[in-house]
Motif scaffolding. Structure first.
Motif, PDB file in Angstrom:
ATOM      1  N   LEU A  77      24.853  71.174  60.641  1.00 36.17           N
ATOM      2  CA  LEU A  77      24.116  70.673  59.480  1.00 36.17           C
ATOM      3  C   LEU A  77      25.040  70.086  58.418  1.00 36.17           C
ATOM      4  CD1 LEU A  77      21.541  73.588  59.082  1.00 36.17           C
ATOM      5  CD2 LEU A  77      21.045  71.265  59.882  1.00 36.17           C
ATOM      6  N   GLY A  78      26.345  70.341  58.556  1.00 31.25           N
ATOM      7  CA  GLY A  78      27.287  69.843  57.560  1.00 31.25           C
ATOM      8  C   GLY A  78      27.192  70.554  56.235  1.00 31.25           C
ATOM      9  N   VAL A  79      26.869  71.862  56.280  1.00 32.73           N
ATOM     10  CA  VAL A  79      26.762  72.655  55.061  1.00 32.73           C
ATOM     11  C   VAL A  79      27.791  73.787  55.112  1.00 32.73           C
ATOM     12  CG1 VAL A  79      24.336  72.093  54.741  1.00 32.73           C
ATOM     13  CG2 VAL A  79      24.953  74.116  56.078  1.00 32.73           C
ATOM     14  N   GLN A  80      28.018  74.412  53.959  1.00 34.38           N
ATOM     15  CA  GLN A  80      28.995  75.485  53.888  1.00 34.38           C
ATOM     16  C   GLN A  80      28.515  76.753  54.574  1.00 34.38           C
ATOM     17  OE1 GLN A  80      32.179  75.505  52.583  1.00 34.38           O
ATOM     18  NE2 GLN A  80      31.917  73.286  52.383  1.00 34.38           N
ATOM     19  N   GLU A  81      27.257  77.094  54.377  1.00 35.03           N
ATOM     20  CA  GLU A  81      26.708  78.323  54.935  1.00 35.03           C
ATOM     21  C   GLU A  81      25.314  78.071  55.489  1.00 35.03           C
ATOM     22  OE1 GLU A  81      26.709  81.430  52.079  1.00 35.03           O
ATOM     23  OE2 GLU A  81      28.890  81.529  51.893  1.00 35.03           O
ATOM     24  N   ALA A  82      24.926  78.920  56.433  1.00 36.98           N
ATOM     25  CA  ALA A  82      23.589  78.803  57.014  1.00 36.98           C
ATOM     26  C   ALA A  82      23.055  80.194  57.312  1.00 36.98           C
ATOM     27  CB  ALA A  82      23.616  77.964  58.278  1.00 36.98           C
ATOM     28  N   GLY A  83      21.767  80.266  57.585  1.00 38.13           N
ATOM     29  CA  GLY A  83      21.116  81.518  57.930  1.00 38.13           C
ATOM     30  C   GLY A  83      19.929  81.238  58.823  1.00 38.13           C
ATOM     31  N   LEU A  84      19.057  82.220  58.955  1.00 35.22           N
ATOM     32  CA  LEU A  84      17.897  82.061  59.822  1.00 35.22           C
ATOM     33  C   LEU A  84      16.962  80.962  59.321  1.00 35.22           C
ATOM     34  CD1 LEU A  84      16.334  82.983  62.277  1.00 35.22           C
ATOM     35  CD2 LEU A  84      15.340  84.837  60.907  1.00 35.22           C
ATOM     36  N   ALA A  85      16.859  80.809  58.020  1.00 39.22           N
ATOM     37  CA  ALA A  85      15.980  79.773  57.470  1.00 39.22           C
ATOM     38  C   ALA A  85      16.427  78.392  57.931  1.00 39.22           C
ATOM     39  CB  ALA A  85      15.966  79.843  55.944  1.00 39.22           C
ATOM     40  N   GLU A  86      17.732  78.139  57.925  1.00 42.08           N
ATOM     41  CA  GLU A  86      18.250  76.843  58.370  1.00 42.08           C
ATOM     42  C   GLU A  86      18.029  76.647  59.870  1.00 42.08           C
ATOM     43  OE1 GLU A  86      19.901  77.498  54.460  1.00 42.08           O
ATOM     44  OE2 GLU A  86      19.767  78.786  56.228  1.00 42.08           O
ATOM     45  N   ILE A  87      18.127  77.717  60.636  1.00 39.25           N
ATOM     46  CA  ILE A  87      17.875  77.588  62.075  1.00 39.25           C
ATOM     47  C   ILE A  87      16.407  77.279  62.336  1.00 39.25           C
ATOM     48  CG2 ILE A  87      17.849  78.890  64.250  1.00 39.25           C
ATOM     49  CD1 ILE A  87      20.436  80.190  63.382  1.00 39.25           C
ATOM     50  N   PHE A  88      15.525  77.882  61.564  1.00 42.73           N
ATOM     51  CA  PHE A  88      14.109  77.522  61.678  1.00 42.73           C
ATOM     52  C   PHE A  88      13.905  76.040  61.377  1.00 42.73           C
ATOM     53  CE2 PHE A  88      11.132  81.413  61.493  1.00 42.73           C
ATOM     54  CZ  PHE A  88      11.910  82.082  62.426  1.00 42.73           C
ATOM     55  N   ASP A  89      14.649  75.531  60.386  1.00 50.85           N
ATOM     56  CA  ASP A  89      14.551  74.100  60.067  1.00 50.85           C
ATOM     57  C   ASP A  89      15.046  73.246  61.229  1.00 50.85           C
ATOM     58  OD1 ASP A  89      13.569  74.771  57.583  1.00 50.85           O
ATOM     59  OD2 ASP A  89      15.506  74.579  56.564  1.00 50.85           O
TER      60      ASP A  89
ATOM     61  N   ARG B 124      27.448  90.446  63.022  1.00 48.12           N
ATOM     62  CA  ARG B 124      28.581  89.707  63.588  1.00 48.12           C
ATOM     63  C   ARG B 124      28.102  88.698  64.627  1.00 48.12           C
ATOM     64  NH1 ARG B 124      33.808  92.935  65.565  1.00 48.12           N
ATOM     65  NH2 ARG B 124      34.232  92.772  63.339  1.00 48.12           N
ATOM     66  N   ARG B 125      27.177  89.108  65.477  1.00 52.62           N
ATOM     67  CA  ARG B 125      26.641  88.189  66.477  1.00 52.62           C
ATOM     68  C   ARG B 125      25.889  87.048  65.806  1.00 52.62           C
ATOM     69  NH1 ARG B 125      24.048  92.872  70.381  1.00 52.62           N
ATOM     70  NH2 ARG B 125      26.003  93.577  71.334  1.00 52.62           N
ATOM     71  N   ALA B 126      25.130  87.391  64.783  1.00 53.40           N
ATOM     72  CA  ALA B 126      24.370  86.367  64.070  1.00 53.40           C
ATOM     73  C   ALA B 126      25.302  85.389  63.365  1.00 53.40           C
ATOM     74  CB  ALA B 126      23.430  87.024  63.054  1.00 53.40           C
ATOM     75  N   ASP B 127      26.387  85.892  62.795  1.00 51.20           N
ATOM     76  CA  ASP B 127      27.319  85.020  62.089  1.00 51.20           C
ATOM     77  C   ASP B 127      27.892  83.952  63.007  1.00 51.20           C
ATOM     78  OD1 ASP B 127      26.962  86.280  59.698  1.00 51.20           O
ATOM     79  OD2 ASP B 127      28.804  87.462  59.773  1.00 51.20           O
ATOM     80  N   ARG B 128      28.119  84.317  64.251  1.00 51.30           N
ATOM     81  CA  ARG B 128      28.614  83.318  65.208  1.00 51.30           C
ATOM     82  C   ARG B 128      27.638  82.157  65.331  1.00 51.30           C
ATOM     83  NH1 ARG B 128      29.700  79.671  67.580  1.00 51.30           N
ATOM     84  NH2 ARG B 128      30.656  79.397  69.649  1.00 51.30           N
ATOM     85  N   ILE B 129      26.360  82.454  65.373  1.00 59.22           N
ATOM     86  CA  ILE B 129      25.333  81.412  65.471  1.00 59.22           C
ATOM     87  C   ILE B 129      25.193  80.671  64.141  1.00 59.22           C
ATOM     88  CG2 ILE B 129      22.879  80.978  65.908  1.00 59.22           C
ATOM     89  CD1 ILE B 129      22.895  83.481  67.690  1.00 59.22           C
ATOM     90  N   PHE B 130      25.223  81.416  63.051  1.00 58.79           N
ATOM     91  CA  PHE B 130      25.076  80.790  61.735  1.00 58.79           C
ATOM     92  C   PHE B 130      26.214  79.808  61.452  1.00 58.79           C
ATOM     93  CE2 PHE B 130      22.682  84.818  60.189  1.00 58.79           C
ATOM     94  CZ  PHE B 130      21.509  84.349  60.754  1.00 58.79           C
TER      95      PHE B 130
END
Length: 615
Positions: free
Chosen positions: A376-388, A363-369
């Motif tokens: 980024l203007g995308v539908q979904e994100a995760g840790l990989a996108e944050i690394f980018d 839940r905490r991560a979802d807030r950041i994602f």
């Protein structure tokens, strides 16, 4: 105060409450007669409607109180064949207390014990007696301490305290139902509120005296040391029970999980937290009693006990559980009888803890994602996108949302802590780490060998563009897949949220609506135009629906989607909210609008917090 006098006072005050209602009806009848005698047409109709509406709320409450009945008995019924030693103990103590033993013993999930009696003719004729015994007491008390609690409850029988229980119940229902239906400007309600306060003062004074009388029986039958010991241990068990549910059960319960042995878990926690419990026992009991309290303060009761003749009693320090064979199995039966699990996933304790903490991390991560996806203007994100994002040197822009008082450079450095949480989630999702359950300490993150796992150093590398690739490689080397941590809730919801305010009949983008303020955002519910029962409607709505349901059914604007807030007018409050998608929400309260509590002030405080965060 004698039992007969208590009966007279309780009955007289209850009768007085209804007489007061009849007198007010007579006054309204007289006023209606005068209105239609001296006025006519629209004016008479309006005045009559005001009077009828005012007294109608009172009548409705009184009528519901008249028809009310005590609820059905709760808890798990335990017969003599299931607990012969417990029943034998209760019957022997009832004889010593000079009273008839209860007809039923019921276990309940509370740190408490109580008795009831189904009586007739205002308590003149006795009926079925029930003893309610809290399972946590059987799990934690000694036989001596439990005997003291049982003697106290049986003392309520010997003192005839339960004979007027139905009368007292009816009186309190009458007070609640009537006072809850009258508005703050209802003149007829003012009289009832004053009478209600007087009734509670008298009623509570009587119950405090009854508690002291029952304590006398406890000391006489079970002994002074047992009575004092039980009185001092009760708040310790109560604090442990609250801690147990707050720290071990509640979070997972809210997230859709349930432990498979609730009472067994409490017993294990109580056995493991010896040092904390010892510190609680060292605290002096409270000695301040308010006139609104139904029980004297523990310190006052202990002092009164010590003033009584001590007597001679052989101590029995065995665990109270010896009175109930197969305590664990009985706990499971009680759990099945009193807890509604719904569609929650039932798990053994180790799995329940791991699943609960993982869900909290998600839940905490979802807030950041979600924030990363918006940027980024995308539908979904995760840790990989944050690394980018880190690799392109733009982490400061994302991190500034979570550290509003820091510069972007400072926010990027501070983001190491949230990054540690995100990496931890990836480790759990990759199967290389889990949260290890413990009754004596907080759960800890361990690897597959049971050794502590710590990713703080890697997290520091992951927030800097020049070292983020090294962080990625180190994670891969230990089997952590960055892609494993991804958003689950792509849209913010109100699961687990609390209501902090509510305002009726506001304008939201020029549409009539009720505003429900949560600790996670605003909920706007369509409302009838010009309704005069806004507060009543709000209370009924909140009593029937939890916040998550309301947020799912109606328009929900979470705080995280708000980029700015402007207060346009203080009274009645008017403000605008700017959203990430470029939309603006305009909210205007009315002079005639109603609210629950100090909701307007709460809304103003929330707007100031949003302004401070977004400026």
């Amino acid at each position: 105060m004698s039992t007969a006098l208590r009966a007279a006072v309780s009955v007289a005050m209850l009768v007085g409450f209804y007489v007061l209602g009849l007198l007010q009806l007579a006054v309204v009848g007289f006023l209606l007669y005068e209105i239609w005698t001296h006025l006519s047409g629209l004016a008479a109709g309006k005045l009559s409607w005001v009077l009828l509406a005012a007294v109608g709320a009172v009548v409705a409450g009184l009528w519901k109180a008249i028809r009310s009945r005590p609820s059905e008995p709760e808890g798990l019924l335990i017969g003599p064949e299931q607990a012969p030693v417990l029943w034998q103990t209760v019957r022997e103590m009832a004889s010593e207390a000079g009273t008839r033993a209860p007809d039923e013993i019921r276990l309940v999930p509370e740190v408490n014990a109580a008795v009831s009696e189904d009586t007739r003719l205002l308590g003149l004729l006795g009926g079925t007696r029930r003893l309610y015994l809290g399972m946590p007491l059987l799990q934690t008390f000694t036989v001596d301490q439990l005997r003291s609690v049982l003697a106290h409850e049986l003392g309520h029988y010997s003192g005839s305290h339960t004979r007027l229980a139905a009368v007292a119940y009816r009186g309190r229902v009458a007070m609640y139902e009537t006072l809850s239906r009258v508005g703050k400007w209802n003149v007829f309600g003012w009289v009832f509120k004053g009478y209600g306060r007087l009734y509670l003062l008298v009623s509570n004074a009587v119950t405090r005296q009854q508690e002291l009388e029952a304590d006398q029986v406890s000391v006489r039958v079970a002994g002074l040391d047992a009575a004092v010991g039980a009185m001092r241990e009760m708040p310790v068990v109560d604090a442990a029970w609250d801690f147990y549910f707050g720290r071990y059960v509640a979070h997972g319960w809210e997230l859709g999980f349930a432990p498979d042995d609730i009472f067994g878990g409490f017993g294990q926690l109580y056995a493991a937290r010896t040092e904390e419990l010892a510190r609680l026992r060292d605290q002096e009991p409270d000695t301040e009693t308010s006139r609104w309290d139904t029980h004297p303060a523990p310190g006052v009761r202990i002092e009164a006990m010590r003033a009584l003749p001590a007597g001679q009693h052989t101590p029995d320090r065995r665990p109270a559980a010896v009175l109930l064979p197969q305590l664990d199995g009985t706990g499971l039966a009680l759990q099945a009888a009193v807890f509604a699990f719904g569609d929650r996933t039932l798990l053994p304790w180790a799995e329940f803890t791991a699943a609960s903490i993982t869900a909290i991390q998600q839940r905490r991560a979802d807030r950041i994602f979600r924030s990363a996806a918006r940027r980024l203007g995308v539908q979904e994100a995760g840790l990989a996108e944050i690394f980018d994002i880190v690799a392109t040197g733009k982490l400061g822009e994302l991190a500034a949302e979570f550290f509003p008082d820091a510069t972007r450079k400072e926010a990027a450095v501070a983001f190491a802590d949230p990054m540690d949480d995100l990496i931890t989630l990836a480790a759990v999702r990759s199967g290389v780490a889990t949260f290890q359950h413990s009754w004596s300490a907080p759960a800890r993150l361990v690897d597959t060998n049971g050794e502590p796992a710590d990713y703080a150093e890697i997290a520091k590398l992951a927030v800097a563009p020049e070292t983020v690739e090294e962080a990625r490689q180190r994670l891969a080397a230990i089997g952590i897949h960055v892609d494993a941590a991804r958003v689950v809730e792509a849209r913010a919801n109100a699961s687990g949220a609390d209501v902090v305010g509510a305002m009726a009949n506001v304008k939201v983008d020029d549409q009539d609506a009720d505003l429900i303020l949560l600790n996670r955002g605003f909920v706007f519910v369509p409302a009838p135009k010009g309704s005069s029962e806004g507060e009543k409607r709000l209370k009924e709505m909140l009593s029937r629906n939890d916040p998550a349901t309301l947020a799912n059914l109606y328009r929900f604007v979470p705080y995280e989607e708000i980029t700015g807030a402007r207060m346009l007018k203080a009274v009645p409050i008017s403000f605008e909210l700017d959203l990430h998608d470029g939309a603006t929400v305009a909210v205007k309260a009315r002079w005639t609008g109603e609210e629950i509590g100090d909701s307007r002030d709460t809304v103003e405080a929330v707007l100031k917090q949003i302004q401070e965060r977004t400026e």
